[in-house]
Design an enzyme around this catalytic site. Sequence first.
Site, PDB file in Angstrom:
ATOM      1  N   GLU A  58      -5.323  -9.150   1.706  1.00 33.93           N
ATOM      2  CA  GLU A  58      -4.992  -9.333   3.126  1.00 33.93           C
ATOM      3  C   GLU A  58      -6.200  -9.195   4.043  1.00 33.93           C
ATOM      4  O   GLU A  58      -6.371  -9.964   4.986  1.00 33.93           O
ATOM      5  CB  GLU A  58      -3.902  -8.334   3.548  1.00 33.93           C
ATOM      6  CG  GLU A  58      -2.524  -8.612   2.953  1.00 33.93           C
ATOM      7  CD  GLU A  58      -2.390  -8.213   1.491  1.00 33.93           C
ATOM      8  OE1 GLU A  58      -3.308  -7.535   0.958  1.00 33.93           O
ATOM      9  OE2 GLU A  58      -1.377  -8.577   0.868  1.00 33.93           O
ATOM     10  N   HIS A 112       8.595  -1.668   3.710  1.00 27.23           N
ATOM     11  CA  HIS A 112       8.983  -3.070   3.888  1.00 27.23           C
ATOM     12  C   HIS A 112       9.851  -3.229   5.130  1.00 27.23           C
ATOM     13  O   HIS A 112      10.816  -3.975   5.136  1.00 27.23           O
ATOM     14  CB  HIS A 112       9.748  -3.587   2.664  1.00 27.23           C
ATOM     15  CG  HIS A 112       8.883  -3.788   1.467  1.00 27.23           C
ATOM     16  ND1 HIS A 112       8.387  -2.742   0.726  1.00 27.23           N
ATOM     17  CD2 HIS A 112       8.395  -4.922   0.895  1.00 27.23           C
ATOM     18  CE1 HIS A 112       7.642  -3.232  -0.264  1.00 27.23           C
ATOM     19  NE2 HIS A 112       7.638  -4.541  -0.181  1.00 27.23           N
TER      20      HIS A 112
END
Lengths: 348, 325
Positions: free
Chosen positions: A83, A152
């Site tokens: 990322e 999440h």
Amino acid sequence: MSWEKVYTEKSDFEKACKAAGKKLRGLTYREAIREALLLTMKRDNSVFIMGEGVDDSSGIFGTTTGLNRIFGSDRVFDTPIAENTMTGIALGAAISGMKPIIVHMRMDFLLLAMDQIVNHISKWSYMFGGKLKAPLVIRSIIGRGWGSAGQHSQSLQALFLHIPGLKVVMPATPYDAKGLLIASIEDKAPVIFIEHRLLYEHIGYVPKNRYSVPIGKGAIRKVGRDVTVVGISHMAFESLKAAEILKKEGFDIEVIDIRSIKPLDDELIFKSVKKTGRLVIADTGWITGGVAAEISARVAGSVFKYLKAPVLRVCCPDCPTPASPVLEKNFYPGAREIASAVKKICKR
Amino acid sequence: MKRHNNIPLITLRKMLRTMFTIRRFEEKIIQLYPQQEMKTPVHLYLGQEAIAAGVCLNLEKKDYIFSNHRNHGHCIAKGMDLKIIMAELYGKQTGCSRGKGGSMHLVDIKNGIMGTSAIVGAAMPIAIGAALASQMKNDKRVSVVFFGDGAVDEGAFHESLNFAALKRLPAIFICENNFYATNSPLLARQPADNIFQRAKPYLIKGLRVDGNDIIKVYKSAKDAIESARRGNGPALIEYRTYRYKQHVGTRYDHEVGYRPKEELDTWIKNCPIKRFKNFLLKNNLISLDEIERIQACIDREIEEAVVFAKNSRFPGKDELLEDVY
Ligand SMILES: Cc1ncc(C[n+]2csc(CCOP(=O)(O)OP(=O)(O)O)c2C)c(N)n1
Ligand SMILES: [Mg+2]
């Protein structure tokens, strides 16, 4: 905007159009995002999309499905699970004449890219006296529910609100999702574009043409007298639900969908608070140091004398997201909590 | 045309001139720093000049370079005007970053210097992004990133090599291995002294070269850059060298209790500028007179840069909030 009502069911949308005697095209939030990408990429060869899974068949909740077939794997491509570097690559491409859109499926994963976002992307104009510009979009997705738990589920918009040099938008309707995404891609500044998973299936009127919605402008979704409720992203939708509940009990609230949190449309909020004298802010993120705290401070600093009651914030409590449905239910606020906050500051 | 080892004389002279310019420019900084008008941390490049000069002489104006906190040498070698660097060090409005960057954040778009980062390792992803743009536009630009042995510790190094290799990007990784990251020696941070070998698992070329030998630097970089420009993908070159001064500031480490003086002395004997100057003289490729003329010319240029910087105005208070977006 002629028609801005949003429905969770397609049939409801169609019924409403019929009742109003209008023939309007309904699109879901996810379809609206895909259409914004499609139209922009057709016009501008420098726009490309990269991210983990952008070219697979599910296509980021359907927002990029098939775009790789239309534009080829040079312009829509999967990336390594890296990322920070991939986000830095977006910056490098942006300063070299491209307009990258990088997708981080979940905001939790975006945290690995904080160095590139905070130390680099946000500063690549200012730190060089404005000589460089980084026109890129970071699409990131927040959500809630289904036991997603601590890693999440996070709504971390406040982290970006804090950083000069970024713009942060959080559309709540299909119309805005399309218009704000187009505006974000065109903007010379880096934009963090935050989508909410529960909104993907929402359906509303979306014109076919290429249009943009200005970044930094909120919208009044419902005019009201008693209390101003500022909703952020999915909480704008919950605020409208709260308005329905409250109407039955005789409360008339004004609902502002703030749409962008950076820049923030202070003026719209101030004007409404001057009228109602009361303010509730509903955010998808945590309460401490959050967007609602910032809005409260600005209101206190500028229109304090119009306030007839303390400002209340309806946000997530200060604990990581739990998994169990029972705990989850107590963690996430919604229309009910907004309604109680409104009643609390009205003290009737 | 006179050549040596297949390198035209004019290039050989440029090598000397560029190394001299970097050295004299930073010696000027050292001289002026005690006046405390240059209020910015300086990471001096003294001792490493052959790398910036040898690599950048292979680049075209349009090619990109990215660099780190120790950036003066790279930017000078890429063709940046000394005036706008000096003015930036003095925090002036005429500085390359209008006084908002300081020593560590130089920029010069027309020379392909797209901003330097002082976060260790972080310029690599950005450089790879520029290489990606170049590949997409097919504009044949090569993107070179300079970084230290310390940056090899960072994840961004590995992630960037991975992606650059995956997409065969026109990107050159130049590691300046000076054996220290601040005061931490290489082997306190890495299991082996083998930076160039990190290229192998990514199936790209990895080289180890004497970074104090400008001819070797020039030739190794030339091959890598030409190959990348032809579309054959990235390369990693480890240049071994040594920084003379302390990590940041104008003093020597042994004066402040860090690296031993003997170590410095050994490397000073191996000075890239002295070595190259002697080589040119020995092979009759330059005369002492000519060297003096070059030096005088450089010193004049540096003096002009200082005058320009000192006479320039500071940014106005109203500029504080400009250029945020
Ligand atoms: C991410 C990050 N961590 C730590 C630092 C502090 N720091 C600045 S330079 C440096 C050492 C870098 O060493 P190296 O990459 O070998 O470059 P050199 O200074 O030797 O040229 C460190 C640790 C930093 N700037 N960025
Ligand atoms: Mg080092």
